[in-house]
Design a protein around this motif. Structure first.
Motif, short mmCIF file in Angstrom:
data_model
loop_
_atom_site.label_atom_id
_atom_site.label_comp_id
_atom_site.label_asym_id
_atom_site.label_seq_id
_atom_site.Cartn_x
_atom_site.Cartn_y
_atom_site.Cartn_z
N CYS A 308 0.83 -1.21 0.00
CA CYS A 308 0.00 0.00 0.00
C CYS A 308 0.86 1.25 0.00
N LEU A 309 0.57 2.17 -0.90
CA LEU A 309 1.25 3.47 -0.99
C LEU A 309 0.34 4.53 -0.39
N LEU A 358 -3.63 2.17 -3.15
CA LEU A 358 -3.38 3.59 -2.89
C LEU A 358 -4.28 4.09 -1.76
N ALA A 359 -3.71 4.93 -0.90
CA ALA A 359 -4.47 5.58 0.16
C ALA A 359 -4.03 7.04 0.24
N VAL A 360 -4.93 7.89 0.67
CA VAL A 360 -4.63 9.31 0.88
C VAL A 360 -4.57 9.57 2.37
N ALA A 413 3.00 -3.32 5.71
CA ALA A 413 2.63 -3.38 4.29
C ALA A 413 2.57 -1.99 3.67
N LEU A 414 2.76 -0.93 4.49
CA LEU A 414 2.56 0.45 4.03
C LEU A 414 3.86 1.16 3.71
N ASP A 435 7.37 1.90 6.02
CA ASP A 435 8.48 2.46 5.26
C ASP A 435 8.15 3.90 4.89
N VAL A 436 9.09 4.80 5.05
CA VAL A 436 8.88 6.21 4.75
C VAL A 436 9.83 6.61 3.64
N LEU A 437 9.28 7.14 2.56
CA LEU A 437 10.08 7.55 1.40
C LEU A 437 10.49 9.01 1.56
N ALA A 438 11.76 9.28 1.44
CA ALA A 438 12.26 10.66 1.54
C ALA A 438 12.18 11.32 0.17
#
Length: 703
Positions: A308-309, A358-360, A413-414, A435-438
């Motif tokens: 999930c993004l 996808l989630a907002v 999963a996120l 997980d956090v994307l920079a």
């Protein structure tokens, strides 16, 4: 990435900190100065934590290093820390035995692979063959490879190993008809050579295969004429790569080394000095990159990919702040900056189309945020693309947890994407499993940042993957309906659920294999099998395989439950029982239990027996058998399966499922619409439930 609560132990005004603790405090302060610390700093922190007797901190920083552009030296040091400290920390989601078979010197790659795999969520034990001995190891049934009994075999091979000519038979394109079929025959023979090795591995030990495709060297004697020469070696190598991709079925994954090499530059990927001195086909500077992507593919094969993004809105999906700029003022579609955000949305849509949910997650007024999706002409994303839309004024960690809970996904999963470094850090600190994307400061780099993230890899695409967003969006709608229902039973009854029992055949086998390979929470035994293994097992008349689809008034959830059971004396023994997390808690498990009991009676068996094998993630089903009326059995402890509990239930003992859904059959030759009869008890369906259509003995096409 920063670290909290790590400023030393036992430090007081009259007691100076021990040198090790002081070193950790110093390094932690340095790490806090930047969102992504350098590889050297991550390495130093990992080593410092290990020396201080903190294996959790050591592993955490060793894994953090893999998200940097670290060199071989830093990776090697972190790999050593991981090797020493990982046994002392909580187990990773998966473990596997991985054999590395190379056509070149792979010692550096094999040493780094456990570190990269741990970052992907897999603890691995490795075996490495001798230099260039991959073929002998595969063909010799008594080799060390088979004694090792791998779960995954990595074929780390290079372009020099391809048996292709410098220039094949046949004239240049446009010079007249080709003479013979030299280039086509060469490509076909090379593909057969590799697929035969895959088949040998799969047949002899059942391991999954991950092969490195061929990176095409940049030195081409034909120059630009190679583009016009059908038999040029670079052209043939590219064709072999493409054909291997088409030939790779269940249990085979590919690492696209040609893409990786092109991305970093062929001159960076290849270094003749390493080849001539030590037969190292990949530049040492690029070995960490190769290990990271290989680990991502291994993780996908073993079912530990991210699913999930989670996306912020302001300055992430569009430029500007919607609440301040208004709908007409945000940058999206027009102008250089607007095009950058539109390109990012286009890439996100591509991820959605391949099955990423996808989630907002936005601090915004819900109505205003939705209006942007509905009315702005530059929007590529639509509300229908979003499985969960969270726009409110709660903090981001709270929203992220709510998104995971509503969608029925684990936090691990996120993947969280937000332009604001403070929001990213809040999620890192408070929801560490995510997980956090920079993101870079410049939105023109957003697509590259997301494309560089490797852990959305998947082993295959199925029909369920393509429809995943709709399924998870329906789950969010279900959550809202559940909150409004007077009771849980009334809520379930109002869903108008239909469970359809379907045969195992060439259409359902890929999805069954995917569930067996990936399901963690509702999985009684955790056994993993490939599609080939499942097909062979199902062909035995003593085996029963149950596949169940579920639909409700919101969505068709697809094939969501699998049972594999085998005759064992007077009992039907449940070997595998699992269910997709998307339908947990719907009472489907109660109906499936009734079907299992009915099948045991149909076969003239007295009992159904099962076992619960605990894992880090399946505590959800620890009491399932007990709840279903099974009796715990006394059995000797098995050291290979610690904590396993055995259960038994008489097949003819009274059993009454909740009957909150219809149970229908759609076996070979049975019209599922004709069988759709509310309230049909499982016993009446038993003649259809296990009437398997045997899978054909050929490679299954992806659904």
């Amino acid at each position: 990435m920063t670290e909290s609560g790590d400023t030393g132990v036992g430090v007081g005004p009259d007691r100076p900190a021990p040198p090790r603790d002081g070193r950790i405090a110093e390094l932690t302060a340095l790490a806090a100065a930047s969102e992504i610390p350098t590889a050297a700093l991550c390495r130093d922190l990992a080593v410092a934590h290990e020396r201080a007797g903190d294996p959790d901190g050591a592993v955490r920083w060793a894994l953090a290093l893999t998200d940097t552009d670290g060199d071989l030296g830093a990776w090697s040091a972190a790999a050593g820390v991981l090797r020493r400290c990982l046994p002392a920390v909580a187990p990773l989601p998966r473990s596997a035995r991985v054999a590395v078979l190379g056509s070149y010197t792979t010692s550096q790659f094999a040493a780094l692979l456990p570190l990269a795999a741990a970052r992907a969520g897999v603890a691995i034990e490795t075996y490495e063959c001798g230099y260039g001995q991959y073929r002998q190891e595969i063909l010799d049934p008594g080799s060390g490879l088979y004694r090792f009994a791998p779960d995954v075999v990595v074929l780390a091979v290079h372009a020099g190993e391809a048996a292709l000519p410098a220039v094949g038979d046949g004239p240049a394109v446009g010079d007249g008809p080709a003479v013979g079929d030299g280039p086509d025959a060469a490509v076909a023979a090379e593909v057969r050579r590799w697929t035969a090795l895959w088949e040998t591995i799969r047949a002899r030990c059942g391991a999954r295969v991950v092969q490195h495709t061929f990176a095409v060297p940049g030195e081409v004697a034909l120059g630009h004429l190679a583009l016009r020469t059908g038999g040029a070696r670079p052209t043939l190598l590219a064709r072999v790569n493409a054909e291997l991709g088409r030939a790779a079925g269940d249990g085979v994954g590919l690492v696209d080394c040609e893409r990786l090499a092109a991305d970093v530059g062929k001159r960076a990927w290849f270094d003749a000095r390493y080849w001539h001195r030590s037969k190292q086909a990949v530049s040492l500077a690029q070995v960490p990159l190769l290990a990271r992507h290989t680990a991502a593919v291994i993780g996908a094969q073993l079912g530990v990919s991210r699913k999930c993004l989670v996306l912020d809105l302001d300055n992430t999906l569009w430029g500007g702040v919607l609440g301040e700029e208004g709908l007409a003022g945000i940058a999206l579609g027009d102008g250089a900056v607007g095009e950058a955000f539109a390109a990012f949305q286009d890439y996100v849509v591509e991820l959605k189309d391949r099955g990423v949910v996808l989630a907002v997650c936005s601090k915004n007024n819900d109505a205003d945020a939705r209006e942007a999706f509905e009315r702005h002409p530059g929007m590529r994303l639509r509300l229908d693309d979003i499985a969960m839309f969270s726009a409110c004024w709660d903090d981001k960690p709270t929203q992220v947890r709510r998104i995971a809970a509503t969608l029925g996904l684990g936090l691990d999963a996120l993947v969280f994407v937000d332009d604001n470094p403070a929001e990213r850090e809040a999620v890192r600190q408070l929801v560490g499993e995510v997980d956090v994307l920079a993101l870079p400061a410049d939105p023109h780099g957003y697509v590259r940042a997301l494309a560089d993230y490797p852990f959305f890899e998947t082993a295959a695409l199925t029909a369920e993957d393509a429809a995943r967003t709709a399924t998870y969006r329906a789950r969010a709608e279900l959550a809202a309906a559940e909150a409004a229902a007077p009771s849980l039973a009334e809520f379930h009854r109002g869903l108008d659920m239909t469970a359809t029992v379907v045969p195992l055949d060439e259409l359902t086998l890929p999805r069954v294999a995917q569930l067996v390979g990936k399901t963690n929470q509702f999985n009684l035994t955790g056994r993993r099998r490939s599609a080939d293994e499942i097909a062979r097992l199902a062909a035995d008349p003593g085996t029963a395989v149950l596949c169940v689809r579920l639909a409700d008034r919101f969505a068709d959830h697809g094939l969501v439950a699998v049972v594999i059971a085998v005759e064992a004396g007077d009992a039907l023994a449940v070997d595998t029982w699992l269910m997709s997390c998307r339908v947990i808690g719907r009472t489907l498990e109660d109906e499936v239990a009734g079907l299992i009991l009915a099948e045991a009676r149909r076969r003239g068996l007295a009992r159904v027996v099962g076992e619960y094998r605990p894992s880090p993630k399946n505590a959800l089903v620890a009491d399932l058998y007990e709840r279903l009326g099974f009796t715990r059995m006394d059995a000797p402890d098995d050291p290979s399966e610690p904590g396993t509990i055995h259960w038994s239930r008489a097949a003819d003992a009274p059993y009454a499922p909740p009957a909150l859904m219809r149970v229908v059959a759609a076996a070979a030759g049975v019209d599922p619409n004709g069988a759709d009869r509310p309230g049909v008890p499982p016993a009446e369906l038993s003649t259809h439930v296990f009437a398997q259509t045997r899978p054909q003995d050929r490679r299954m096409e992806e659904v």
